[in-house]
Scaffold this active site. Structure first.
Site, short mmCIF file in Angstrom:
data_model
loop_
_atom_site.label_atom_id
_atom_site.label_comp_id
_atom_site.label_asym_id
_atom_site.label_seq_id
_atom_site.Cartn_x
_atom_site.Cartn_y
_atom_site.Cartn_z
N ASP A 300 0.86 -1.04 -0.10
CA ASP A 300 0.03 -0.10 0.07
C ASP A 300 0.83 1.15 -0.05
OD1 ASP A 300 -2.11 1.81 0.16
OD2 ASP A 300 -3.31 0.32 1.50
N GLU A 644 -17.16 9.55 5.71
CA GLU A 644 -16.71 8.21 5.75
C GLU A 644 -15.87 7.98 4.59
OE1 GLU A 644 -19.31 4.89 5.75
OE2 GLU A 644 -20.55 5.67 3.95
#
Length: 894
Positions: A300, A644
């Site tokens: 990542d 979110e």
């Protein structure tokens, strides 16, 4: 066949002619001294033939991939090798190797691209369709568009980020806790559903050609990763072997072992004290030794930096990079791998270790056809016209329709009857928002239909539609646009003076200066604003003079991705509102105000928008009073990717850094819903969300609730189709809707005890697998019989007993209580079936020995034994009274 008529030469050591029958071409290699050579002629017994030179073995498409990869790597210097292990791999010009950026996204459509692309429902909405065929088709369409973008941009010499064929998707982490902001990117809380959908997506994206990959998918984030976002760079996950193999790994195994996904992304967090990208258990034992994964692994972005900066498991970048490579992390998204030269010099790893990673990386690029002539690669001829093609847009609408879950429909309020309605009121923060439909990791479709637009189109001229936003997502500030271009001038000309810089600090001479009428842009990453400016690591400024035509308070709204500031008369302005950037000015007529906007864009989607209007504090009673004369009120609320998502900066009541601290509907929205109910008019609550909302009050007081998720470009039309009965909803929840966070364990506790429908002992508001229809279905008693290879066959007859055609999602659950922990029940099969009114169909499932096994405390599977409960129906057996759905069960003994 090649016939050589005449060949005259002097002292040629060797000449090799290779005829390629697949593309009617000849490749020739010569090894000779510098002497005269004359080839008089070649007569080919072919209707058409082209002659190409293959200077190196890796350029010969008739050799095996492994042989070509080995040859290429043997020609690289160590510096060149290291450069190819970072996501932004540079060109190696002396070998003709083009630059390539491994990072691309396609979560629910090609994302962040400078090209327009079809936007399908967010991943959690895709999961709510429970339709593997639709998801497979969607992934095929996405890779069609990705191929078209790749080849068109390559022909134009563009090889940057978000243009390649290696897509870092799907996200198959388990949505174990509704507070996690990135749960919207997943396929829900169940390992079986997640694995099934993820495998279908991977197969559709990667294609079925025996030689070439259409695109490369990437299963992420490996593994045991599901929030919180605010501590993902430091968190150390520890779980039992039971939870690891029962919950966190099955979907990864499905994609890696069975669906043959070609990429894996390792996660930020640590697992039992080691970062995931350098983890003995995950990377060495499971991924390599047990599953024999032969694709590539990428970190990542910035995860290798975390080794030494936040996890503190390694002293520096060299040690961190060596540790990651030795554990099989082949590609780094970041810059730490620049230290691999130091790691080699210090003896932390060998050049052979580097070569092993390079082989896995280049094998993917060769399989994608990046080193072969276009006429050999079947996908290379994908035309640019596939972008947003009619078929793709129709499928986006179809998936949006299928994703919608009807949660409540008291007294059959829905579908709405246009013949009996004269006036519809539409309210709520999501009613007229395009951005809520696109969620996160999104691209830019040419057209997005909001719910308000969908309702107006459906209502036509015979039904009046009034709109009052009424409330914002999390506060009561309501902005109304009243933009007037005539009030903004620069040097006597209408508009803004715009200066663009290809740096982040607005340094030096602008690369572009011009007058622009308005500031309102959406760009993909790296998109050309002009030949000298692209939207990555750039900055800009806009200057104008605002001359109000009356004395009053005005409000400026400034939206930006990544960053923007507003100055008035040289003074930096402070925003009003907790997530929107509103700036108030007490403007006086005949005065002028100098306006300066400063913008900075790092990467990904680039957006900047400046608007003017009025801002007011809405009062719920006043809003309700303005709407009470309507025959029905449609409230579109919920949350959005503004609050979110991934490691965000939002820290307000109920939300923290992308996650939620409460699962309640934001208080300002609930207050307005209560006032709308008090009008006595029927209220339809259209919920837009990427996660479960605690709808305790709403489920008891609002007569109709429709969960529409984040529906993509056609979301508004799809919802309107459901509201007015042109589409019969059949979606099912891929997550449990709990009542409140009080029902949940601590967010940082990764134990599955009392989590998800498989282990939750409480009573949810709406259970996993739940969803209503405008029709009804009946199941016959299931027929359970032994089948070949120790399998069990389950049959039942399904009948549509209502008066409407509709879809039923048939769900098969199995339960086996033992003297160790096992799921309350576990999904083992599902099918979405369309039946006409009155139609019946026999539904069959085969439970394999793997389906009829449970994971023991050591993490190993063992066969079920004793009494096994098998249920088949439109939901879980415990949800029947709530859902109004039928389910039949049978116990067998194994």
């Amino acid at each position: 066949m090649v016939n050589v008529l005449c060949l005259m030469h002097r002292r040629i050591t060797s000449i090799v002619l290779i005829y390629n029958h697949r593309d009617n071409s000849i490749y020739y290699n010569m090894n000779m001294k510098k002497h005269f050579i004359l080839i008089c002629g070649l007569v080919l017994s072919l209707s058409a033939c082209s002659v190409k030179q293959s200077q190196y073995k890796f350029q010969d498409p008739d050799l095996s991939v492994d042989e070509r990869v080995s040859d290429l790597i043997s020609r690289l210097t160590i510096e060149e090798k290291i450069s190819q292990m970072m996501n932004n791999a540079p060109a190696i010009e002396h070998l003709g190797i083009p630059a390539y950026n491994w990072w691309n996204e396609a979560l629910h459509g090609v994302a962040r691209s400078p090209y327009p692309a079809t936007s399908f429902p967010q991943a959690i909405g895709m999961a709510a369709t429970w339709n593997l065929d639709a998801i497979h088709q969607m992934a095929e369409y996405v890779s069609d568009e990705g191929r078209a973008i790749y080849h068109d941009s390559s022909k134009k010499g563009k090889t940057g980020i978000f243009l390649g064929l290696t897509y870092w998707t799907p996200n198959i982490n388990i949505f174990r806790d509704p507070r996690w902001g990135r749960g919207q990117e997943t396929y829900g809380e169940d390992p079986f559903l997640t694995g099934s959908i993820g495998a279908s997506f991977v197969r559709g994206l990667q294609g079925n050609d025996p030689v070439y990959l259409k695109a490369s998918a990437c299963a992420k984030h490996f593994a045991v990763h599901s929030g919180p976002e605010w501590n993902r760079h430091t968190y150390n996950a520890e779980v039992s072997n039971f939870d690891l193999w029962d919950t966190y790994l099955p979907a990864f195994k499905e994609l890696i072992v069975d669906a043959k996904v070609t990429g894996v992304m390792c996660a930020y967090n640590a697992f039992f004290g080691q970062p995931c990208c350098g983890n003995d258990i995950l990377m060495m034992d499971i991924l390599k030794n047990q599953w024999h994964f032969d694709g590539y692994v990428t970190s990542d972005c910035g995860a290798i930096d975390d080794f030494y900066r936040t996890h503190k498991t390694h002293p520096d970048a060299a040690a961190a990079s060596a540790g990651a490579v030795l554990h099989g992390t082949d590609c780094e998204c970041g810059n730490s791998y620049q230290a691999l030269a130091d790691a080699l010099g210090n003896g932390l790893l060998t050049e052979e270790d580097i070569d092993a990673s390079l082989k896995r990386l280049f094998r993917i690029r060769f399989r994608l056809g990046m080193f072969d002539p276009d006429d050999r690669v079947p996908y290379a001829r994908t035309p640019i016209s596939v972008l947003e093609s009619p078929e793709h847009k129709a499928h986006a609408l179809r998936m949006a329709q299928q994703s919608i879950v009807l949660l409540r429909n008291e007294n059959n309020l829905l579908p709405l009857n246009k013949q009996q309605i004269k006036k519809i009121a539409v309210a709520g923060p999501n009613a007229d928002s395009e951005s809520v439909l696109l969620a996160n990791y999104y691209g830019y479709p040419t057209e997005v239909t909001t719910l308000l637009e969908g309702i107006k189109a459906k209502a036509g001229n015979d039904v009046e539609v009034i709109y009052e936003k009424g409330v914002n997502l999390t506060d009561d500030y309501v902005f109304t646009s009243a933009y007037n271009e005539a009030l903004f001038t620069y040097d006597g000309k209408p508009g803004f003076k715009a200066d663009y810089y290809q740096n982040l600090q607005r340094e030096g001479t602008p690369g572009l200066s011009r007058i622009e009428k308005k500031v309102d842009y959406q760009w993909g990453d790296g998109q050309n604003i002009t030949d000298s400016i692209i939207t990555r690591r750039m900055s800009a400024s806009w200057s104008t003079v605002f001359a109000p035509d009356e004395t009053k308070e005005v409000c400026f709204e400034l939206k930006a991705d990544d960053w923007a500031e507003l100055y008035i008369d040289g003074i930096k302005q402070e925003k009003t509102g907790n997530i929107n950037a509103f700036y108030l000015l007490k403007a006086e007529k005949e005065k002028s105000y100098k306006i300066d906007i400063y913008y900075r864009q790092y990467a990904d989607n680039a957006e900047i928008s400046f608007d003017m209007g009025t801002l007011r504090r809405a009062h719920a009673k006043e809003v309700a009073a303005a709407l009470k004369d309507a025959d029905v009120i449609i409230f579109a609320g919920g949350i959005s990717a503004k609050v979110e998502g991934e490691e965000m900066g939002v820290v307000i009541d109920g939300f923290r850094r992308g996650d939620r601290t409460s699962i309640d509907l934001p208080g300002v929205q609930k207050e307005l819903l209560k006032e709308l109910k008090a009008t006595g008019k029927p209220v339809v609550f259209v919920l837009m969300t990427g996660s479960a909302i605690g709808l305790g009050w709403e489920s008891e007081n609002i007569p109709a609730i429709v969960n529409a998720w984040y529906g993509g470009q056609a979301g508004g039309q799809a919802i309107a189709d459901v509201l007015f009965g042109d589409y019969n909803p059949g979606g099912r929840l891929p997550v449990t809707f709990y009542r409140s966070v009080d029902d949940l364990p601590d967010f940082e506790d990764y134990s599955m005890a009392n989590r998800t429908y498989r282990y939750f002992r409480g009573t949810p508001v709406y259970p996993f697998g739940y969803g209503l229809s405008y029709t009804s279905f009946r199941y016959s008693e299931p027929d359970v019989t032994p089948a070949a290879s120790q399998s069990v066959q389950v049959k039942a007859t399904l009948t549509n007993t209502g008066n409407r055609d509709g879809d039923e999602v048939v769900q098969l659950y199995v339960s086996n209580k033992r003297d160790f922990t096992t799921p309350i029940r576990a999904l083992k099969g599902f099918k979405r079936i369309h039946l006409k009114a009155g139609e019946s169909r026999t539904i069959e499932f085969t439970l394999t020995p793997e389906d009829l096994s449970v994971v023991n405390a050591s993490g190993h599977p063992e066969p079920m034994k004793g009494e096994v409960n098998i249920s088949i129906g439109g939901g879980q057996p415990s949800a029947l009274s709530l859902a109004g759905q039928q389910c039949t069960q049978k116990n067998i003994t194994l």
